[in-house]
Scaffold this motif. Structure first.
Motif, PDB file in Angstrom:
ATOM      1  N   ASN A 318       0.801  -1.214   0.000  1.00  0.00           N
ATOM      2  CA  ASN A 318       0.000   0.000   0.000  1.00  0.00           C
ATOM      3  C   ASN A 318       0.827   1.253   0.000  1.00  0.00           C
ATOM      4  OD1 ASN A 318      -1.931  -1.904   0.428  1.00  0.00           O
ATOM      5  ND2 ASN A 318      -1.967  -1.580   2.628  1.00  0.00           N
ATOM      6  N   VAL A 320       1.903   2.361   2.603  1.00  0.00           N
ATOM      7  CA  VAL A 320       1.514   3.031   3.839  1.00  0.00           C
ATOM      8  C   VAL A 320       2.771   3.381   4.621  1.00  0.00           C
ATOM      9  CG1 VAL A 320       0.203   2.786   5.951  1.00  0.00           C
ATOM     10  CG2 VAL A 320      -0.528   1.631   3.886  1.00  0.00           C
ATOM     11  N   HIS A 591     -10.912  10.529  -9.119  1.00  0.00           N
ATOM     12  CA  HIS A 591     -10.879  10.275  -7.680  1.00  0.00           C
ATOM     13  C   HIS A 591     -11.783  11.258  -6.956  1.00  0.00           C
ATOM     14  CE1 HIS A 591      -7.125   8.489  -8.968  1.00  0.00           C
ATOM     15  NE2 HIS A 591      -6.761   9.670  -9.412  1.00  0.00           N
ATOM     16  N   TYR A 595     -10.187  10.956  -1.406  1.00  0.00           N
ATOM     17  CA  TYR A 595      -9.248   9.874  -1.705  1.00  0.00           C
ATOM     18  C   TYR A 595      -7.848  10.402  -2.004  1.00  0.00           C
ATOM     19  CZ  TYR A 595      -7.566   5.576  -3.897  1.00  0.00           C
ATOM     20  OH  TYR A 595      -6.852   4.456  -4.199  1.00  0.00           O
ATOM     21  N   TYR A 597      -5.619  11.839  -0.312  1.00  0.00           N
ATOM     22  CA  TYR A 597      -4.561  11.536   0.649  1.00  0.00           C
ATOM     23  C   TYR A 597      -3.859  10.230   0.278  1.00  0.00           C
ATOM     24  CZ  TYR A 597      -6.955   7.624   2.733  1.00  0.00           C
ATOM     25  OH  TYR A 597      -7.511   6.397   2.910  1.00  0.00           O
ATOM     26  N   ARG A 598      -4.627   9.319  -0.292  1.00  0.00           N
ATOM     27  CA  ARG A 598      -4.116   8.005  -0.666  1.00  0.00           C
ATOM     28  C   ARG A 598      -3.073   8.159  -1.789  1.00  0.00           C
ATOM     29  NH1 ARG A 598      -2.196   5.024  -0.350  1.00  0.00           N
ATOM     30  NH2 ARG A 598      -2.218   2.762  -0.261  1.00  0.00           N
ATOM     31  N   ASP A 602       0.914   7.386  -2.004  1.00  0.00           N
ATOM     32  CA  ASP A 602       1.536   6.551  -3.035  1.00  0.00           C
ATOM     33  C   ASP A 602       2.712   7.245  -3.707  1.00  0.00           C
ATOM     34  OD1 ASP A 602      -0.033   4.396  -2.726  1.00  0.00           O
ATOM     35  OD2 ASP A 602      -1.461   4.910  -4.309  1.00  0.00           O
TER      36      ASP A 602
ATOM     37  N   ALA B 378      -8.587   8.676   6.004  1.00  0.00           N
ATOM     38  CA  ALA B 378      -7.321   7.950   6.104  1.00  0.00           C
ATOM     39  C   ALA B 378      -7.300   7.003   7.300  1.00  0.00           C
ATOM     40  CB  ALA B 378      -6.164   8.936   6.205  1.00  0.00           C
ATOM     41  N   GLU B 381      -7.773   3.292   6.604  1.00  0.00           N
ATOM     42  CA  GLU B 381      -6.622   2.638   6.007  1.00  0.00           C
ATOM     43  C   GLU B 381      -5.604   2.200   7.057  1.00  0.00           C
ATOM     44  OE1 GLU B 381      -5.529   4.139   2.437  1.00  0.00           O
ATOM     45  OE2 GLU B 381      -3.455   3.555   2.593  1.00  0.00           O
ATOM     46  N   SER B 385      -4.611  -1.664   7.725  1.00  0.00           N
ATOM     47  CA  SER B 385      -3.239  -2.165   7.635  1.00  0.00           C
ATOM     48  C   SER B 385      -2.847  -2.915   8.901  1.00  0.00           C
ATOM     49  CB  SER B 385      -2.276  -1.008   7.367  1.00  0.00           C
ATOM     50  OG  SER B 385      -2.168  -0.201   8.502  1.00  0.00           O
TER      51      SER B 385
END
Lengths: 618, 388
Positions: A318, A320, A591, A595, A597-598, A602, B378, B381, B385
Motif C-alpha cells: 500500500n 503506507v 478520484h 481519496y 490523501y491516498r 503513493d 485515512a 486505512e 493495515s
C-alpha cells in the motif's frame, strides 16, 4: 540588452535620449552585496510600484502615454552584457552605472522627487545569464533549458531561482519541468559517492528552489518525487546487495542475522543487549533524515530473518507509511532511523574496507544512470500528462451538455478538445479578467498574442486548436455572469494551480465563486489536474497560498488620481475547499477529493514530505 | 498492588493455562459480556492473584498522563509478566480473555478497547510463524519495553503538538472543550512559541463541562499561567460564541473506522455548530486511539449510557421558589445566571458526566495525529493495515 523604465514600461525614446548623454555618465550609485538572499527584502520597493519586475519579462514595450504624471517616471535602466546604467527620465541625468552586469545590482537613487521617499532600492537582475545573449527576449523556460547544458551547475541553480522569483517561469507545469531538468543536472553534475550525499544535495537544492517561490507548490512536489525515487533505488540497491552479499558481510546491511549484531549498522551503537531501550535513543542519530522507511519496524532487524514480514508487505503493497502506523507504539524501532540506506554516513563510518568502497564506486555509476532514468520518467510524465487526462474526457462529457469552465488552461482545453472529437456540446468560458483574460480569449478564438508566445514557448496554447474551431459551441462571458448562468450549466470543469492533500485546490481567482455557485445549483464540479500538482503539504493557513499579482492590471498606473487614493489588490488564486469539489480527474483516473490523501501516500515518501521544515521532522 | 502482584508469582502453571474458551466471534456485545463476565477472571479466583482491572486502575491513577489504551496495554503486559503460559495459543487465549474481562468491567470501554485490540493484533502478527516465530523473544520484548511504550505514547502527544501548533496563527481564537491532554499540550506548546519570541498571540474560548469541572479548570489555569487569554463559556454558549472563533480543536477518546470520533459529550454539537458556521474543526488523537468500530449513529456505540432518562416522578420536590418560577416571567434577580455567571444548576447525573457522543467524519476537517495531519478517510486505512 534589456531596457526598462524603472517605474513603468519601456520607452524607446527615452533610451535614445539617454544614449546621447551616455558620455556624461557619472558614478553616483552604490552597489550592495550581491546575492539572492537580498532579493526577498527588496521585493517591496516603494508603495505602488510593484510592477517594476514586470517590464523585465515583457520586452514588447507599451509606450507610455503623454498624460502620465512625471513623478511616476523616475529612471530608465539599461542593462547590457557589460554594464548597467540608470538615467533620470526627465533630466536624463545619469543616476547609476556599474561596469558589470553579472549578478544583482542594487540601486540607491538620489531624491529626485520630493513626493517620494528619498531613498529606495530596487533590484535589477542583469541580462547576463538570465537571457543568454538574446537581446530583446525575456528569459523563459526554453531559454533556461537551453542554458542548462552550457552553464555550470551552481549558475543554473541561481538562474532558476531568479527566474522563479521574478515569475519569468510561472504556470505550474513549466515550473515542474524546469525543476525536474535542473535536478537531473544536479544528479549528473554534482559529485556524490553515496546516495546519502546525493539525497542531501538534492534536499539542499530543493529547499532553495522551494524558498524561491513557495507558492509554486509543484516545485516541492517534483523535488519530493525525485527524493522518493532515489530512496526507492537505494532500497532496491540494498536488497540486491544483500542477496549477493556473502563475502560482504562486513558491509553495514540493515537486515542481518542476530549473530552479527555487533557488525551490523549498530556498529556506531554500542550493542547493549538486543532489546535494551537505550538502543532506541541512540539510534536516532543525525542520519535519521536520510534513512529509508523502515518496513521492518515490527520486531527489529536483529531478531528476524531478512525476509519481509506480513507488515512489511503491507507497507510495500500500500505504500503506507508503516513507520508511523499504529504498531509503531509497540514495535522495537521507534523511528525510521534503523535501516540506513546502502551507504549512509553511518554505514560509511562502519567498517569500510577497500573492497567496499570499490563496490560503491562501481555501483554508483549504475545508480546514477538509473536515477537519471527515473527523472526522465518524471519529465515524460509531465509532458504527457495532458494527453493522459484527456483520455478520460469522453467518459465525463456527454452530448448536448453545457459545460462551464474558467480561465485558460492547457489541460482543460485538451480535455474539451478530446471530447469534441466525438460529441457536440456547449462550452461556456468565463474569461477571468484581469489576469488571464487574454490567454482565455486566445484559447477560445485561437488568436495567440505575440506576447504570450514569447513568454512561454512551451505553453500548450500555442500548439492547440482553439475551442471554437473544434466544432463545439463556445460562449465567452465575463466572470460576473457566472451565477446567472449556473442554473443552465450541467457540469463545471475547473483547472487548477495546485492541489492540496486535504482535497482542496488552489486555482485561478474566480474558481471559488464558480465552485460556490455550482454548489448552490447542485451542479457537479470536476477538477482536471495532473498528479504532479498534488502536494503533500498540509497548509495550515490557506491565505498564505494565495498569490497577489500586479495591481496595475486592475487599475493602470497611468490612472494617477485613483492610484493615489485606492489600495488595489489583485489576487491571482483562489482556495477552493474540498467540499466544493465533486471529482478530480488526474492522469491516473477519477478520484473523490477524500481519496487524494491516498494518492499522496503513493507518490511521496513520508520522510520527504517535510524535508524542508526541520521543525516538523521527528 | 505491587505487593499483591508479587504474591501472585508462585502460581501453578496449569492454572494459567486453564482460561475459559474465548467467546465465539460474531457474538453481539451483550451476549459476549454475559459469556465473559462471570468466568473470565482466571487469576482473581485465587484471592491474592493478579487482577487486570485493578492493575488498569492503578496504572491510570499512578500516572495521570497515561491514556486509557496505553494503560490497557500496560496492564496486559503486566499480566503477561505474571502468566506462565508457554505456548503461543495459550498466551493469545489468555490475552484475549483478560482483555474481554477488562472491557466488561469498565463502563466505557471504547477507548480502552483500542489498546487491547492493538495489543492482541500485535501479538498475533508477531507470533505468526512467518514472521519471527520466536515466542520467547516477543514476550521478552514486551516485558522489557513496557516503560518505553508509555514514553512513546507520550512522545506521540509531543509530535501532535508540534504539528498542531501550526494551525494556531497569530491573532486566532481557538475554541476547545474537555480535558484532553493532547489539546492542552498543543495549546501550551503554541503558547510557548509565543513566549519564546515567536509572534503567536492567540486566545482560547474554553467550553466548560460541569461534570468535569476540575479537569477543565486545570487546563484553563495552565494556559492562563502561560499568558494566554482564556474565556470560559458554558456549553449553552457555544453557538453564541461561534462567530468569534477561528478554529476548533478537540481531543478524542477514540477514533472510529469511518474517521468519526467518540469524544466527551458535547463534542458532536460543537462540531455541528462549527460546520454550520463554516469553521474548521480539528481533532487531535494519537493513532493508538483508533478503534475498530463502525458506529452508525449516536446510539450505536456498543456501550450503555444513561443520558436520556425518562421519568414521570420528580427527582426531588420543587421548592416553593421553583414552583413560582414556573408560573410567571422571572424577575432579574431570579435570572442572575444570565447576567452573572453564577452556579448553574447541576442537573447532570453522574452517569452523564462520563458520557460520550459520536461525531461523524463529515463534520471533521482533519485529524491531527503523530503521523501527520490526516483526513478522516485515512483512518480506515491505518486500521485496515493493522487488521488485515
Amino acid at each position: 540588452m534589456l531596457r526598462c523604465n524603472y517605474r513603468g514600461g519601456w520607452t524607446e525614446a527615452a533610451y535614445k535620449k539617454a544614449q546621447k548623454n551616455h558620455s556624461k555618465v557619472e558614478r553616483s550609485g552604490r552597489t550592495v552585496r550581491q546575492g539572492s538572499s537580498e532579493v526577498e527584502k527588496q521585493k517591496q520597493p516603494v508603495g505602488r510600484q510593484s510592477g517594476n519586475q514586470r517590464p523585465l519579462s515583457k520586452p514588447q514595450a507599451k509606450k507610455p502615454k503623454a498624460k502620465i504624471p512625471t513623478r511616476n517616471w523616475l529612471a530608465s535602466v539599461y542593462i547590457t552584457e557589460t554594464e548597467t546604467k540608470a538615467f533620470h527620465l526627465q533630466t536624463e541625468e545619469p543616476i547609476f552605472q556599474k561596469n558589470s552586469s553579472a549578478g544583482l545590482a542594487y540601486i540607491e537613487c538620489r531624491p529626485y522627487c520630493a513626493t517620494y521617499p528619498s531613498k529606495f532600492e530596487t533590484c535589477i537582475s542583469s541580462a547576463n545569464g538570465m537571457a543568454p545573449a538574446q537581446a530583446g527576449y525575456a528569459p523563459d523556460l526554453s531559454a533556461f533549458l537551453k542554458s542548462l547544458k552550457v552553464q555550470s551547475l551552481e549558475k543554473s541553480i541561481e538562474n532558476l531561482i531568479s527566474l522563479f522569483k521574478r515569475r519569468q517561469i510561472k504556470n505550474s507545469r513549466s515550473c515542474a519541468i524546469a525543476t525536474a531538468h535542473l535536478l537531473r543536472q544536479v544528479v549528473a553534475k554534482s559529485k556524490w559517492s553515496d546516495l546519502g550525499k546525493l539525497l542531501e544535495r538534492i534536499q539542499q537544492v530543493g529547499q532553495r528552489l522551494m524558498e524561491a517561490q513557495p507558492r509554486e507548490m509543484v516545485v516541492g512536489n517534483i523535488v519530493r518525487r525525485v527524493l522518493g525515487m532515489i530512496r526507492e533505488e537505494a532500497k532496491e540497491d540494498r536488497n540486491e546487495e544483500f542477496s549477493d552479499s556473502g563475502s560482504n558481510s562486513q558491509k553495514a546491511s540493515p537486515r542481518r542475522e542476530p549473530s552479527d549484531l555487533s557488525l551490523s549498522k549498530a556498529g556506531a551503537v554500542p550493542p547493549i543487549g538486543t532489546f535494551s531501550p537505550l538502543r532506541f535513543e541512540s539510534n536516532i542519530g543525525p542520519d535519521a533524515t536520510f534513512e529509508s522507511s523502515s518496513n521492518d519496524d515490527i520486531f527489529g532487524k536483529n531478531s528476524r530473518p531478512p525476509l519481509i514480514t506480513s507488515h512489511a508487505s503491507y507497507a510495500v503493497l500500500n505504500g503506507v507509511p508503516v513507520q508511523q502506523s499504529m504498531f509503531n507504539l509497540l514495535s522495537t524501532n521507534s523511528s525510521p532511523s534503523s535501516t540506513p540506506v546502502a551507504a549512509s554516513p553511518v554505514g560509511k563510518s562502519a567498517p569500510s574496507s577497500a573492497a567496499i568502497s570499490h563496490r560503491i564506486s562501481t555501483a554508483t555509476l549504475d545508480l546514477k544512470a538509473e536515477i537519471m532514468n527515473g527523472i526522465e520518467e518524471i519529465i515524460d510524465e509531465l509532458l504527457q500528462v495532458d494527453e493522459q487526462i484527456a483520455a478520460y474526457a469522453q467518459e465525463h462529457i456527454h452530448s448536448n451538455e453545457i459545460i462551464l469552465t474558467h480561465s485558460s488552461s492547457g489541460s482543460v482545453q485538451k480535455f474539451l478538445l478530446k471530447a469534441a472529437e466525438k460529441r457536440k456540446f456547449t462550452v461556456i468560458v468565463a474569461e477571468s479578467y484581469p489576469n488571464d483574460h487574454e490567454a482565455t480569449h486566445a484559447a477560445v478564438t485561437g488568436k495567440t498574442s505575440q506576447d504570450e508566445k514569447s513568454v512561454d514557448e512551451m505553453s500548450v496554447g500555442t500548439f492547440m486548436k482553439p475551442l471554437a474551431a473544434a466544432g463545439i459551441t463556445v460562449v465567452l462571458m465575463t466572470d460576473a455572469t457566472i451565477f446567472a448562468i449556473m442554473s443552465r450549466v450541467n457540469k463545471v470543469i475547473l483547472a487548477t494551480h495546485a492541489v492540496i492533500a486535504n482535497g482542496g485546490l488552489i486555482a485561478a481567482a474566480g474558481a471559488r465563486i464558480i465552485a460556490r455557485a455550482a454548489k448552490v445549483h447542485k451542479t457537479p464540479v470536476i477538477v482536471v489536474s495532473g498528479i504532479y500538482k498534488l502536494s503533500p503539504d498540509y497548509p495550515f493557513e490557506f491565505e498564505s497560498l494565495i498569490e497577489y499579482g500586479d495591481p496595475g492590471s486592475v487599475i493602470g498606473y497611468d490612472d494617477g488620481p485613483l492610484v493615489d487614493k485606492l489600495e488595489v489588490d489583485n489576487p491571482l488564486f483562489d482556495y477552493v475547499p474540498p467540499d466544493l469539489v465533486d471529482l478530480y480527474i488526474t492522469n491516473l483516473g477519477a478520484h473523490a477529493p477524500s481519496y487524494l490523501y491516498r494518492i499522496v501516500a503513493d507518490h511521496y515518501k513520508p520522510e520527504d514530505i517535510n524535508f524542508h521544515k526541520p521543525e516538523l521532522q521527528f | 498492588m505491587g505487593k499483591k502482584a508479587d504474591a501472585s508469582r508462585p502460581l501453578t502453571p496449569g492454572e494459567e493455562g486453564s482460561t475459559t474458551p474465548p467467546p465465539l466471534a460474531g457474538h453481539p456485545p451483550a451476549l459476549h459480556r454475559m459469556a465473559t463476565v462471570g468466568n473470565a477472571p482466571t487469576m482473581t479466583s485465587t484471592g491474592g492473584a493478579f487482577d487486570i482491572v485493578e492493575t488498569y486502575h492503578r496504572l491510570l491513577a499512578e500516572d495521570p498522563d497515561l491514556t486509557m489504551p496505553v494503560a490497557a496495554i500496560e496492564a496486559l503486559i503486566e499480566m503477561l509478566m505474571h502468566s506462565q503460559a508457554v505456548t503461543v495459543m495459550e498466551t493469545l487465549d489468555l490475552v484475549k480473555a483478560q482483555s474481554d474481562y477488562l472491557k466488561s468491567r469498565i463502563p466505557n470501554s471504547i477507548s480502552l478497547s483500542a489498546g487491547t485490540d492493538l495489543f492482541q493484533r500485535y501479538m498475533i502478527s508477531s507470533l505468526k510463524p512467518s514472521s519471527t516465530g520466536n515466542f520467547e523473544t516477543v514476550r521478552q520484548h514486551l516485558l522489557t519495553n513496557g516503560r518505553l511504550f508509555v514514553t512513546r505514547a507520550k512522545d506521540a502527544r509531543q509530535r501532535i503538538a508540534a504539528y498542531g501548533k501550526h494551525f494556531i496563527r497569530d491573532g486566532s481564537v481557538v475554541m476547545t472543550q474537555g480535558g484532553s491532554r493532547v489539546v492542552g499540550n498543543l495549546l501550551s506548546k503554541a503558547a510557548d512559541a509565543g513566549a519564546s519570541g515567536g509572534n503567536v498571540r492567540f486566545k482560547v474560548i474554553y467550553v466548560m463541562n460541569e461534570g468535569r469541572n476540575a479537569e477543565c479548570k486545570a487546563i484553563v489555569s495552565l494556559l492562563r499561567a502561560k499568558g494566554v487569554p482564556v474565556a470560559t463559556i458554558s456549553e449553552g454558549a457555544v453557538g453564541y460564541s461561534m462567530g468569534k472563533v477561528d478554529l476548533i480543536i478537540v481531543g478524542a477518546e477514540g477514533v472510529v473506522e469511518n474517521g468519526g470520533i467518540i469524544s466527551r459529550m458535547g463534542t458532536y454539537q460543537i462540531a455541528q455548530l462549527a460546520k454550520a458556521a463554516g469553521k474548521p474543526f480539528y481533532v487531535t488523537a494519537e493513532s493508538h486511539k483508533f478503534v475498530r468500530l463502525y458506529p452508525l449513529g449516536q446510539y450505536d456505540l456498543g456501550i450503555e449510557q444513561k443520558v436520556i432518562d425518562f421519568h414521570t416522578e420528580d427527582d426531588d420536590i420543587l421548592s416553593v421558589e421553583e414552583k413560582k418560577f414556573a408560573d410567571r416571567t422571572p424577575t432579574k434577580d431570579e435570572r442572575m445566571d444570565y447576567f452573572e455567571n453564577t452556579q448553574i444548576a447541576k442537573t447532570q447525573t453522574s452517569s452523564a458526566a462520563g458520557a460520550v457522543d459520536f461525531t461523524p467524519p463529515a463534520l471533521i476537517s482533519a485529524l491531527i495525529t503523530e503521523s501527520g495531519v490526516l483526513t478522516p478517510s485515512a483512518v480506515s486505512e491505518e486500521l485496515i493495515s493493522v487488521w488485515y
